[in-house]
Design a protein around this motif. Structure first.
Motif: not given
Length: 89
Positions: A42-63
């Motif tokens: 949440r504390v990141r700028h928009r593009a980094d926020k989007a990037r980190y969100l996707v990367d964090t979710v991808l690490k958690k798998g398919q569900g």
């Protein structure tokens, strides 16, 4: 959903709005993100926020990836990106 997020990651980073990202973080914190993960994104700028969100979710798998795609399309159903995510789905 993991494959579709990987394929469309750069487009997601480029196009998702800060408002939708904040709503996504709120919704995903209820289901797949712990408070520390959500706050660090949440504390990141928009593009980094989007990037980190996707990367964090991808690490958690398919569900988790499925939850992100579904939630994003609920929040931004008319976007071209949602249409593309649904097409790949």
């Amino acid at each position: 959903a993991v494959d579709q997020l990987r394929l469309l990651r750069s487009e997601f980073v480029k196009n998702v709005s800060n408002e939708v990202l904040n709503q996504l973080l709120d919704k995903l914190q209820e289901k797949i993100l712990n408070p520390e993960e959500a706050e660090s994104i949440r504390v990141r700028h928009r593009a980094d926020k989007a990037r980190y969100l996707v990367d964090t979710v991808l690490k958690k798998g398919q569900g988790a990836a499925s939850v992100l795609v579904h939630t994003f399309c609920t929040l931004d159903s008319e976007s071209d990106l949602c249409q593309k995510l649904r097409t790949v789905d």
